[in-house]
Motif scaffolding. Structure first.
Motif, short mmCIF file in Angstrom:
data_model
loop_
_atom_site.label_atom_id
_atom_site.label_comp_id
_atom_site.label_asym_id
_atom_site.label_seq_id
_atom_site.Cartn_x
_atom_site.Cartn_y
_atom_site.Cartn_z
N ASP A 8 -8.02 51.60 -7.71
CA ASP A 8 -7.32 52.56 -6.92
C ASP A 8 -6.06 51.84 -6.62
OD1 ASP A 8 -8.52 54.78 -7.35
OD2 ASP A 8 -9.89 54.63 -5.70
N MET A 9 -5.74 50.41 -6.88
CA MET A 9 -4.67 49.67 -6.17
C MET A 9 -3.29 50.47 -7.05
SD MET A 9 -3.74 45.84 -6.53
CE MET A 9 -4.90 45.26 -5.25
N THR A 10 -2.34 50.72 -6.24
CA THR A 10 -1.23 51.64 -6.91
C THR A 10 -0.28 50.20 -7.17
OG1 THR A 10 -1.35 53.18 -5.22
CG2 THR A 10 0.79 52.93 -6.42
N LEU A 11 0.29 50.51 -8.35
CA LEU A 11 1.11 49.82 -9.07
C LEU A 11 2.51 50.11 -9.20
CD1 LEU A 11 -0.89 48.46 -12.27
CD2 LEU A 11 -0.70 47.35 -9.99
N ALA A 12 3.54 49.21 -8.83
CA ALA A 12 4.75 49.73 -9.22
C ALA A 12 5.15 50.27 -10.83
CB ALA A 12 5.97 48.65 -8.76
N PRO A 13 6.19 51.05 -10.89
CA PRO A 13 6.53 51.44 -12.24
C PRO A 13 6.98 50.11 -13.00
CG PRO A 13 7.54 52.92 -10.74
CD PRO A 13 6.92 51.71 -9.94
N GLU A 14 6.71 50.09 -14.25
CA GLU A 14 6.70 48.88 -15.12
C GLU A 14 8.35 48.77 -15.27
OE1 GLU A 14 4.31 48.51 -18.34
OE2 GLU A 14 2.42 47.90 -17.20
N ARG A 15 8.75 47.85 -15.37
CA ARG A 15 10.28 47.60 -16.11
C ARG A 15 10.31 46.25 -16.64
NH1 ARG A 15 14.13 47.36 -10.77
NH2 ARG A 15 13.27 45.18 -9.80
N PRO A 16 11.31 46.13 -17.63
CA PRO A 16 11.18 44.66 -18.10
C PRO A 16 11.87 43.68 -17.10
CG PRO A 16 12.49 46.51 -19.68
CD PRO A 16 11.85 47.13 -18.34
N GLU A 22 14.68 28.36 -20.05
CA GLU A 22 14.36 26.98 -19.84
C GLU A 22 15.01 25.92 -18.84
OE1 GLU A 22 12.45 25.34 -22.98
OE2 GLU A 22 10.96 26.88 -23.51
N THR A 23 16.10 26.10 -19.02
CA THR A 23 17.20 24.89 -18.55
C THR A 23 17.95 25.79 -17.33
OG1 THR A 23 18.80 25.41 -20.16
CG2 THR A 23 17.46 23.55 -20.31
N ALA A 24 17.35 26.82 -16.80
CA ALA A 24 18.07 27.49 -15.86
C ALA A 24 18.65 26.72 -14.61
CB ALA A 24 17.21 28.62 -15.17
N GLY A 25 19.71 27.12 -14.29
CA GLY A 25 20.38 26.42 -12.94
C GLY A 25 20.16 27.24 -11.88
N LEU A 26 20.69 27.12 -10.78
CA LEU A 26 20.74 27.89 -9.45
C LEU A 26 21.50 29.13 -9.82
CD1 LEU A 26 20.94 25.48 -6.56
CD2 LEU A 26 19.09 26.68 -7.28
N ILE A 27 22.46 29.27 -10.21
CA ILE A 27 23.35 30.35 -10.72
C ILE A 27 22.42 31.38 -11.49
CG2 ILE A 27 25.21 31.35 -11.78
CD1 ILE A 27 26.31 30.43 -9.25
N ASP A 28 21.87 30.81 -12.43
CA ASP A 28 21.00 31.63 -13.44
C ASP A 28 19.75 32.59 -12.56
OD1 ASP A 28 22.34 30.82 -15.87
OD2 ASP A 28 21.17 28.85 -15.62
N ILE A 29 19.19 31.68 -11.62
CA ILE A 29 18.31 31.85 -10.91
C ILE A 29 18.70 33.09 -9.78
CG2 ILE A 29 16.49 31.60 -9.08
CD1 ILE A 29 16.01 28.91 -10.28
N ALA A 30 20.03 32.78 -9.21
CA ALA A 30 20.61 33.92 -8.61
C ALA A 30 20.91 35.23 -9.11
CB ALA A 30 21.86 33.38 -7.91
N VAL A 33 17.59 37.24 -9.28
CA VAL A 33 17.55 37.76 -8.17
C VAL A 33 18.15 39.04 -7.96
CG1 VAL A 33 17.81 37.83 -5.64
CG2 VAL A 33 16.67 35.77 -6.93
N PHE A 34 19.50 38.82 -8.54
CA PHE A 34 20.48 40.53 -8.60
C PHE A 34 19.75 41.27 -9.23
CE2 PHE A 34 23.67 42.63 -10.45
CZ PHE A 34 24.59 43.05 -9.46
N GLN A 35 19.16 40.80 -10.49
CA GLN A 35 18.86 41.96 -11.56
C GLN A 35 17.45 42.56 -11.11
OE1 GLN A 35 18.76 40.05 -15.21
NE2 GLN A 35 20.98 39.58 -15.38
#
Length: 209
Positions: A8-16, A22-30, A33-35
């Protein structure tokens, strides 16, 4: 519609979910977050990524109360624009940038795009922050970053301390002039912003929480 598991744990709707390279920089991670975290604000200060959740309603009310006199004085016309949440590219690190709550910029700011939807700090006449969950960044990290970028005026509405700080005259990584205002007082922004504007501390801080 949300799905439920057998417990009975409610899950948020799935989305991709977008995956970081693999070589992500801080801008990629930012960007991730935005997405993936709508309403959150990612900034890179001094080579460190900070993520701020959406601010509360009174925070937005304060910004509206500040914009009204700025617009009444003509700061959103021919020479300047008043913009909320506009990115400023910072010279303090390879990927450093901030997203101030409000800024007064030159009207031709679009001609000075830097990177990652951010603009050259030279077009910024004023940046303003109303403290929320990222209060320490507003008070400790951003003064040095904005001063180093040459932003002429930095205004901090510190809702917890119930005071407004106006920083001017940037030199190196610090502001040489600091003025403090408390509830019941008014203060004037420097004419370098583009107009003589008087603001009420109570309007900037909003009601005490």
């Amino acid at each position: 519609m949300a799905e439920k598991r057998s417990d009975d744990m409610t899950l948020a709707p799935e989305r991709p979910a977008t995956q970081a390279p693999e070589t992500a920089g801080l801008i990629d991670i930012a960007e991730l977050v935005f997405q993936n975290f709508p309403g959150h604000r990612a900034e890179i200060l001094g080579g460190q990524l900070t993520v701020t959740p959406p601010a509360d309603g009174p925070h937005g009310e304060s910004l509206t109360a500040i914009m009204a006199p700025l617009m009444a004085c003509g700061l959103h016309r021919d020479e300047t624009r008043i913009i909320q949440a506009i990115g400023i590219w910072l010279p303090t690190g390879d990927d450093d940038y901030a997203v101030p709550d409000l800024a007064v910029v030159d009207a031709d700011y679009r001609d000075h795009h830097a990177q990652y939807n951010c603009y050259d700090p030279a077009v910024f006449r004023l940046v303003l922050e109303i403290t929320s969950s990222n209060r320490s960044d507003d008070l400790l990290k951003k003064p040095g970053a904005y001063a180093h970028a040459g932003v002429p005026v930095y205004v901090i509405g510190d809702r917890r301390a119930r005071e407004v700080v106006v920083l001017t005259d940037p030199r190196g990584d610090e502001y040489r002039s600091r003025s403090l205002y408390r509830p019941g007082e008014t203060f004037k922004l420097p004419a370098s912003v583009g107009a003589v504007v008087e603001l009420e501390v109570d309007a900037v801080l909003g009601p005490e929480r």
